[in-house]
Design an enzyme around this catalytic site. Structure first.
Site, mmCIF file in Angstrom:
data_model
loop_
_atom_site.group_PDB
_atom_site.id
_atom_site.type_symbol
_atom_site.label_atom_id
_atom_site.label_comp_id
_atom_site.label_asym_id
_atom_site.label_seq_id
_atom_site.Cartn_x
_atom_site.Cartn_y
_atom_site.Cartn_z
ATOM 1 N N GLU A 96 0.014 -3.107 23.425
ATOM 2 C CA GLU A 96 0.961 -2.005 23.676
ATOM 3 C C GLU A 96 0.403 -1.060 24.741
ATOM 4 O OE1 GLU A 96 1.986 -1.549 18.905
ATOM 5 O OE2 GLU A 96 1.219 0.156 20.035
ATOM 6 N N GLY A 113 0.840 -1.190 0.000
ATOM 7 C CA GLY A 113 0.000 0.000 0.000
ATOM 8 C C GLY A 113 0.875 1.240 0.000
ATOM 9 N N ARG A 118 0.559 -3.421 12.555
ATOM 10 C CA ARG A 118 -0.105 -3.533 13.857
ATOM 11 C C ARG A 118 0.336 -4.857 14.472
ATOM 12 N NH1 ARG A 118 -1.010 1.134 13.720
ATOM 13 N NH2 ARG A 118 -3.022 2.206 13.677
ATOM 14 N N HIS A 121 6.429 1.833 19.093
ATOM 15 C CA HIS A 121 5.410 2.339 18.154
ATOM 16 C C HIS A 121 5.650 3.823 17.853
ATOM 17 C CE1 HIS A 121 0.997 1.835 16.647
ATOM 18 N NE2 HIS A 121 1.713 2.617 15.840
HETATM 19 P P1 NAP Z 1 -2.853 1.178 2.702
HETATM 20 O O1 NAP Z 1 -2.300 2.079 1.680
HETATM 21 O O2 NAP Z 1 -4.330 1.046 2.819
HETATM 22 O O3 NAP Z 1 -2.190 -0.263 2.490
HETATM 23 C C1 NAP Z 1 -2.626 -1.353 3.220
HETATM 24 C C2 NAP Z 1 -2.189 -2.666 2.630
HETATM 25 O O4 NAP Z 1 -2.919 -3.686 3.357
HETATM 26 C C3 NAP Z 1 -2.507 -2.845 1.162
HETATM 27 O O5 NAP Z 1 -1.393 -3.418 0.557
HETATM 28 C C4 NAP Z 1 -3.684 -3.799 1.161
HETATM 29 O O6 NAP Z 1 -3.654 -4.741 0.135
HETATM 30 C C5 NAP Z 1 -3.462 -4.603 2.427
HETATM 31 N N1 NAP Z 1 -4.708 -5.178 2.912
HETATM 32 C C6 NAP Z 1 -5.828 -4.527 3.303
HETATM 33 N N2 NAP Z 1 -6.770 -5.402 3.696
HETATM 34 C C7 NAP Z 1 -6.229 -6.638 3.517
HETATM 35 C C8 NAP Z 1 -6.704 -7.961 3.734
HETATM 36 N N3 NAP Z 1 -7.948 -8.170 4.218
HETATM 37 N N4 NAP Z 1 -5.894 -8.996 3.462
HETATM 38 C C9 NAP Z 1 -4.659 -8.768 2.978
HETATM 39 N N5 NAP Z 1 -4.138 -7.539 2.749
HETATM 40 C C10 NAP Z 1 -4.933 -6.489 3.016
HETATM 41 O O7 NAP Z 1 -2.374 1.592 4.166
HETATM 42 P P2 NAP Z 1 -1.057 2.385 4.579
HETATM 43 O O8 NAP Z 1 -1.317 3.839 4.571
HETATM 44 O O9 NAP Z 1 0.099 1.848 3.788
HETATM 45 O O10 NAP Z 1 -0.950 1.945 6.116
HETATM 46 C C11 NAP Z 1 -0.790 0.581 6.444
HETATM 47 C C12 NAP Z 1 -0.873 0.385 7.935
HETATM 48 O O11 NAP Z 1 0.341 0.792 8.566
HETATM 49 C C13 NAP Z 1 -1.941 1.233 8.660
HETATM 50 O O12 NAP Z 1 -3.227 0.680 8.519
HETATM 51 C C14 NAP Z 1 -1.447 1.181 10.082
HETATM 52 O O13 NAP Z 1 -1.994 0.061 10.762
HETATM 53 C C15 NAP Z 1 0.058 0.986 9.943
HETATM 54 N N6 NAP Z 1 0.790 2.176 10.408
HETATM 55 C C16 NAP Z 1 1.710 2.035 11.396
HETATM 56 C C17 NAP Z 1 2.408 3.138 11.850
HETATM 57 C C18 NAP Z 1 3.455 3.024 12.919
HETATM 58 O O14 NAP Z 1 3.718 3.998 13.604
HETATM 59 N N7 NAP Z 1 4.091 1.876 13.068
HETATM 60 C C19 NAP Z 1 2.140 4.403 11.319
HETATM 61 C C20 NAP Z 1 1.210 4.506 10.301
HETATM 62 C C21 NAP Z 1 0.539 3.384 9.844
HETATM 63 P P3 NAP Z 1 -4.268 -4.509 -1.326
HETATM 64 O O15 NAP Z 1 -3.223 -3.744 -2.067
HETATM 65 O O16 NAP Z 1 -4.455 -5.885 -1.819
HETATM 66 O O17 NAP Z 1 -5.543 -3.718 -1.137
#
Ligand code: NAP
Length: 312
Positions: free
Chosen positions: A260, A152, A231, A278
């Protein structure tokens, strides 16, 4: 009477900006909504939400006029979006502005693991460098195969960075992306089998619960490294701890955990884990941008304008 509640722990700057724009009521978490009197709750149309405590339908029902939950963060797995939609409540998040920082932390943890920078620093500080000599040899990043689970917004930035480190990029997503230089794997176990290192960048929530299975960890193997910035819920954490303790997985770099910040104490005893609290998006600049986007969504809603980054 205020129309806005700010839920969560905000920086002084964000707090001041929220006050000057919306004069909200501040509470620590969704559970505290029940402590507000009925008249206050009845006037609330907008919630600025920060944190990971569950925001479910029962909480929403405490605010009969609620129209918007503006989340501080891209991941909105704490909010029951189905329940929100059923009540006509819009949800917004803060995508894109944090991609670079989260990708940096992912790459940093991988490099810390490969080059053993935490241990090597301790070696030098303890006097072992001068007393015992050179630190042991470690692992090369360039030329290795990296797998991204979830290509993503953030996953792509991680892949871009690892490609710049001359790594061969493989990925899993639910559909193949238009990325001719990178290799698609429809099967996440096959991806784990193919690569040296695996980085998880999935969304959290029930659909991806325990997505990284014991089988994937076994496929990654004793020289493999797992990095997770998504997560804690996306990885079978019990299987991960077993694999790290038994050496069937080489190491891990983890920014996110179950429960967490009260993480499983078994992690603290493991020398093959890099732990980050985190802090993927935790820079001054990015948190300011996230706060601004959250407030812009609140302002748009209150003005009756189109939301900037709607989720539902
Ligand atoms: P994004 O653009 O929506 O990308 C999410 C990815 O998850 C996509 O590749 C999507 O696959 C996949 N996905 C969604 N539902 C799925 C399912 N049911 N089965 C398999 N794959 C699935 O989100 P993003 O902006 O990159 O953010 C991703 C995540 O990072 C956030 O949701 C958050 O939990 C985490 N995050 C963590 C931090 C931190 O501080 N560590 C900060 C920000 C975000 P497809 O391409 O197939 O749709």
């Amino acid at each position: 009477m205020t129309a806005t509640i700010a839920i969560g722990s905000y920086s002084d700057t964000d707090k001041a900006a929220l006050i000057s724009s919306f004069d909200p009521v501040f509470i620590a978490g969704p559970a505290d909504l029940a402590t507000l009197d009925e008249t206050t709750r009845a006037g609330i149309t907008t919630v600025a939400f920060k944190g990971h405590a569950p925001f479910d339908g029962a909480v929403m029902d405490l605010l009969p006029k609620l129209g918007l939950i503006a989340n501080f963060g891209v991941g909105y797995d704490a909010i029951d979006v189905v329940a929100a939609s059923a009540r006509g409540i819009k949800v917004t998040n803060t995508p894109d502005v944090l991609n670079d920082d989260v990708a940096d932390i992912a790459v940093g943890m991988l490099l810390m693991q490969l080059r053993e920078m935490e241990k090597a620093s301790a070696w030098a500080r303890s006097g072992s460098w001068k007393d015992k000599g050179e630190y042991r040899l470690n692992r090369k990043a360039s030329g290795a195969k990296a797998g991204i689970v979830g290509l993503g917004r953030i996953g792509r930035e991680i892949a871009n960075r690892l490609a710049a480190f001359k790594m061969d990029i493989h990925y899993f997503a639910r559909s193949e992306k238009d990325t001719p230089d990178w290799t698609y794997h429809a099967d996440p176990v096959a991806l784990a089998q193919e690569v040296d290192y695996l980085v998880v960048a999935l969304v959290g929530g029930p659909d991806t619960e325990n997505f990284v299975t014991k089988e994937m960890l076994a496929a990654l193997g004793p020289r493999g490294i797992l990095v997770n910035i998504s997560r804690g819920s996306t990885v079978d954490e019990a299987a991960l701890l077993d694999a790290l303790e038994q050496g069937t997985l080489g190491g891990a770099g983890l920014d996110v955990f179950r429960n967490e910040p009260h993480i499983d104490p078994r992690f603290y005893a493991l020398e093959n884990v890099v732990i980050q609290p985190h802090q993927g998006s935790g820079t001054v600049e990015t948190r300011a941008a996230m706060g601004q986007l959250q407030r812009d969504n609140v302002a748009a809603f209150l003005a009756g304008s189109a939301l900037l980054t709607p989720v539902n």
